[in-house]
Design an enzyme around this catalytic site. Structure first.
Site, PDB file in Angstrom:
ATOM      1  N   LYS A 149     -69.484 -31.399   8.950  1.00 26.87           N
ATOM      2  CA  LYS A 149     -70.320 -32.490   8.459  1.00 26.87           C
ATOM      3  C   LYS A 149     -70.040 -33.709   9.346  1.00 26.87           C
ATOM      4  O   LYS A 149     -70.442 -33.687  10.503  1.00 26.87           O
ATOM      5  CB  LYS A 149     -70.045 -32.686   6.966  1.00 26.87           C
ATOM      6  CG  LYS A 149     -70.308 -31.340   6.225  1.00 26.87           C
ATOM      7  CD  LYS A 149     -70.222 -31.427   4.746  1.00 26.87           C
ATOM      8  CE  LYS A 149     -70.111 -30.049   4.099  1.00 26.87           C
ATOM      9  NZ  LYS A 149     -71.249 -29.172   4.287  1.00 26.87           N
ATOM     10  N   ASN A 188     -75.848 -33.471   7.388  1.00 27.46           N
ATOM     11  CA  ASN A 188     -74.545 -34.043   7.006  1.00 27.46           C
ATOM     12  C   ASN A 188     -73.806 -34.570   8.240  1.00 27.46           C
ATOM     13  O   ASN A 188     -72.592 -34.769   8.212  1.00 27.46           O
ATOM     14  CB  ASN A 188     -73.687 -32.985   6.316  1.00 27.46           C
ATOM     15  CG  ASN A 188     -74.372 -32.429   5.095  1.00 27.46           C
ATOM     16  OD1 ASN A 188     -74.957 -33.175   4.319  1.00 27.46           O
ATOM     17  ND2 ASN A 188     -74.324 -31.110   4.914  1.00 27.46           N
TER      18      ASN A 188
HETATM   19  C1  LIG Z   1     -68.652 -29.991  -1.443  1.00 24.58           C
HETATM   20  C2  LIG Z   1     -68.787 -28.914  -0.428  1.00 24.58           C
HETATM   21  N1  LIG Z   1     -67.762 -28.066  -0.238  1.00 24.58           N
HETATM   22  C3  LIG Z   1     -67.839 -27.074   0.671  1.00 24.58           C
HETATM   23  C4  LIG Z   1     -68.966 -26.894   1.437  1.00 24.58           C
HETATM   24  C5  LIG Z   1     -69.010 -25.776   2.411  1.00 24.58           C
HETATM   25  O1  LIG Z   1     -68.638 -26.237   3.660  1.00 24.58           O
HETATM   26  P1  LIG Z   1     -69.157 -25.507   4.983  1.00 24.58           P
HETATM   27  O2  LIG Z   1     -70.569 -25.958   5.157  1.00 24.58           O
HETATM   28  O3  LIG Z   1     -68.235 -25.964   6.042  1.00 24.58           O
HETATM   29  O4  LIG Z   1     -69.073 -24.030   4.738  1.00 24.58           O
HETATM   30  C6  LIG Z   1     -70.044 -27.760   1.288  1.00 24.58           C
HETATM   31  C7  LIG Z   1     -71.247 -27.564   2.129  1.00 24.58           C
HETATM   32  O5  LIG Z   1     -72.328 -27.868   1.832  1.00 24.58           O
HETATM   33  C8  LIG Z   1     -69.960 -28.785   0.325  1.00 24.58           C
HETATM   34  O6  LIG Z   1     -70.987 -29.618   0.125  1.00 24.58           O
END
Ligand SMILES: Cc1ncc(COP(=O)(O)O)c(C=O)c1O
Length: 387
Positions: A238, A44
């Protein structure tokens, strides 16, 4: 009857776990950690910032200036630093929100938000393709929980109306992603915001849009940011190349989370170094708009290449392109063939996506060149008919 200890046979306390893993393997669903290999079509890191010299230099400079590696405590204890506060103020101004609150990741941010803000007597109404972290929050909430059909704002309105007819009096909390992580499509944010204005709140998870879409990379919900009924989640792990996340929201809701959100209160604060990296990433978004443009050019190129080679496969129009295969084993076999050709493309299976929609998730990032993108389309064209 003798127990296992008396009969002399040691209990196999791991059997239940082995059996579960065997079941996953039999269904082609066992996950494995594998080393990085091949051209990046899986991360990402959309803008290629994770390894960008400017971000590395900023972290080095922060270390030299005395920024500690670890926060050494919860934000409510010793873990709150000037770097956290400065970054949150900067991010709130950048995204256009009244305030921002940092977390160690989008997952804990979503769990904190969704488990804490909707109250008893409220309704959490979430898109059917909501991320696991939203679902985790939903498991913990005191509010009633319902789903609406993916990207169907009319259905969201119907679900809320049904709940009101049944006596629902509280606020409806509508939870969506602005750009869906496994489908790359966009939520109908304007319709949902209009609904939220009447019924309660709109939660917009911008995880895959932050840095890439919206004015200056401020997200697809930027025009809504700052409204009393809108809460956004921006992740740093990301397109921004670091790790952590920010909730952007009215000041009173920030104070409520600081007082009531268990994942915020009972956890070590994010690293102050990540606050420094995040602040620099926002400056990079401002100073280097060509990164966004180059990514959008790759998205357009992949769309053109695929339209001539595999025209029956729909394109999402974003940097996340799901190529739906169907059966789990077929998706993994296809991914294996593409990986063998030197491209890191991952197969995605249920429960991450609905049953029968196993897919390759092609993620376009600046870690791949235009030549890589064209070559990937060629490899897909060759590999697909073998399905
Ligand atoms: C839509 C969405 N929200 C939240 C997250 C979680 O974020 P983080 O990877 O920073 O924990 C992701 C991660 O894949 C995601 O795709």
């Amino acid at each position: 009857m003798k127990g296992p200890a008396e009969s002399g046979t040691a209990p196999d306390r791991l059997a239940v776990f082995r059996a579960d893993l065997d079941g996953l393997a039999a269904a082609s669903r066992q996950r494995r950690l594998i080393p990085r290999a091949g051209v990046d079509f899986a991360s990402n890191d959309y803008l290629g910032l994770a390894g960008a010299p400017r971000l590395r230099d900023a972290v080095r400079a922060a270390l030299d200036a005395g920024v500690p590696v670890g926060a050494a405590g919860s934000r409510l204890l010793r873990g709150n630093t000037d770097w956290h506060e400065a970054f949150e103020a900067k991010a709130a101004a950048f995204f256009g929100a009244e305030s921002a609150l940092g977390f160690t990741g989008g997952y804990p941010a979503n769990v904190a938000l969704i488990s804490t803000l909707p109250q008893r007597g409220d309704l959490l109404v979430m898109d059917a393709l909501s991320h696991a972290s939203t679902r985790e929050g939903a498991r913990l909430t005191r509010a009633a929980v319902a789903e609406f059909r993916h990207n169907d704002a009319g259905h969201a309105a119907d679900v809320i109306a049904d709940w009101r007819r049944g006596g629902g009096r509280g606020a409806a909390w509508i939870a969506v992603e602005s750009l869906y992580s496994m489908d790359g499509d966009r939520a109908p944010l304007d319709d949902l915001a209009a609904l939220a204005e009447r019924e309660g709140f709109l939660i917009v998870d911008e995880a895959h849009a932050t840095g890439v879409w919206g004015p200056g990379g401020r997200g697809l919900g930027h025009a809504l940011e700052g409204r009393e009924c809108v809460i956004t989640l921006h992740t740093l792990g990301k397109a921004l190349g670091g790790s952590g996340a920010l909730l952007c929201l009215p000041r009173v809701l920030r104070a409520f989370l600081v007082n009531r959100a268990r994942p915020f209160i009972f956890a070590t604060a994010p690293s102050p170094l990540m606050a420094a990296a995040g602040a620099e990433a926002l400056d990079i978004l401002r100073d280097e708009p060509d990164r966004r443009q180059r990514l959008h050019d790759l998205v357009a190129l992949f769309g053109r290449e695929m339209a001539t080679r595999l025209p029956h496969l729909p394109m999402s129009g974003s940097q996340i392109v799901p190529l739906i295969v169907g059966a789990d084993a077929d998706a993994m076999a296809l991914a294996g063939r593409v990986q063998a050709a030197g491209f890191d493309v991952r197969g995605i299976r249920p429960p991450t996506v609905p049953p029968g929609t196993a897919r390759l998730r092609v993620s376009l990032t600046l870690n791949a060149s235009a030549a890589d993108v064209t070559r990937l389309a060629e490899v897909l064209e060759d590999a697909w008919p073998a399905l």
